[in-house]
Enzyme design. Structure first.
Site, PDB file in Angstrom:
ATOM      1  N   VAL A  77       0.861  -1.098   0.098  1.00  0.00           N
ATOM      2  CA  VAL A  77       0.029  -0.147   0.064  1.00  0.00           C
ATOM      3  C   VAL A  77       0.974   1.489  -0.030  1.00  0.00           C
ATOM      4  CG1 VAL A  77      -0.249   0.056   2.550  1.00  0.00           C
ATOM      5  CG2 VAL A  77      -1.955   1.132   1.351  1.00  0.00           C
ATOM      6  N   CYS A  78       0.470   2.236  -0.709  1.00  0.00           N
ATOM      7  CA  CYS A  78       1.172   3.489  -0.725  1.00  0.00           C
ATOM      8  C   CYS A  78       0.590   4.621   0.514  1.00  0.00           C
ATOM      9  CB  CYS A  78       1.016   4.321  -1.889  1.00  0.00           C
ATOM     10  SG  CYS A  78       1.788   3.583  -3.270  1.00  0.00           S
ATOM     11  N   LEU A  79       1.416   4.566   1.461  1.00  0.00           N
ATOM     12  CA  LEU A  79       0.918   5.405   2.788  1.00  0.00           C
ATOM     13  C   LEU A  79       2.312   6.128   3.122  1.00  0.00           C
ATOM     14  CD1 LEU A  79      -1.111   5.869   4.618  1.00  0.00           C
ATOM     15  CD2 LEU A  79      -0.327   4.184   6.118  1.00  0.00           C
ATOM     16  N   LEU A 104      -7.083   5.858   4.629  1.00  0.00           N
ATOM     17  CA  LEU A 104      -6.703   5.811   2.923  1.00  0.00           C
ATOM     18  C   LEU A 104      -7.812   5.244   2.127  1.00  0.00           C
ATOM     19  CD1 LEU A 104      -4.541   7.083   1.095  1.00  0.00           C
ATOM     20  CD2 LEU A 104      -3.407   4.666   1.324  1.00  0.00           C
TER      21      LEU A 104
END
Length: 148
Positions: A77-79, A104
């Site tokens: 995941v892009c966080l 998100l």
């Protein structure tokens, strides 16, 4: 595993057991021989009530390295808070990571999309995006995803 990583992950597990958000799951993986792999955590993130994600319980694996907490865990995941070049700080906790991912889901970051297809649908056709998310919520509502 380094002593620092082991100690920190044990503290994280203890803190999680004492206080974690309702419906969320985060625990180290149990190996076939019964031992615990503190570097691999299986997590579940429930979809928020009154959102298109409601009803789903979304699986997530966190992979920690032996140099944790100097480096963040790996998650698909892009966080920003788990990006070593952006927001990662050794003080960030598993609880903060999972809460950030939960946020998100309902408020995607359009400036840093993780999946091209999902981003394009979200940007061009909100109704289709909502329908696809609701399908995912149904897919991940199975009892096998709600507990570990």
């Amino acid at each position: 595993m380094s002593g620092v990583a082991q100690q920190r992950l044990q503290q994280e597990r203890k803190a999680w057991r004492k206080d974690h958000p309702f419906g969320f799951v985060a625990k180290p993986r149990t190996l076939p021989d019964g031992s615990v792999d503190m570097l691999h955590w299986d997590c579940r993130i429930p979809g928020k009530a009154n959102t298109i994600w409601e009803g789903g319980v979304y699986p997530l694996e966190l992979k920690f390295s032996s140099d944790y907490p100097s480096n963040p865990p790996i998650a698909m995941v892009c966080l920003s808070i788990i990006n070593p070049d952006q927001g990662w700080r050794p003080s960030v906790t598993v609880k903060q990571i999972l809460m950030g991912i939960s946020e998100l889901l309902n408020n995607p970051n359009n400036s840093d999309p993780a999946q091209t297809y999902g981003y394009e649908v979200f940007r061009k056709d909100k109704a289709k995006y909502a329908r696809l998310v609701k399908e995912q919520a149904r897919k991940y509502s199975d009892e096998k995803y709600s507990t570990l």
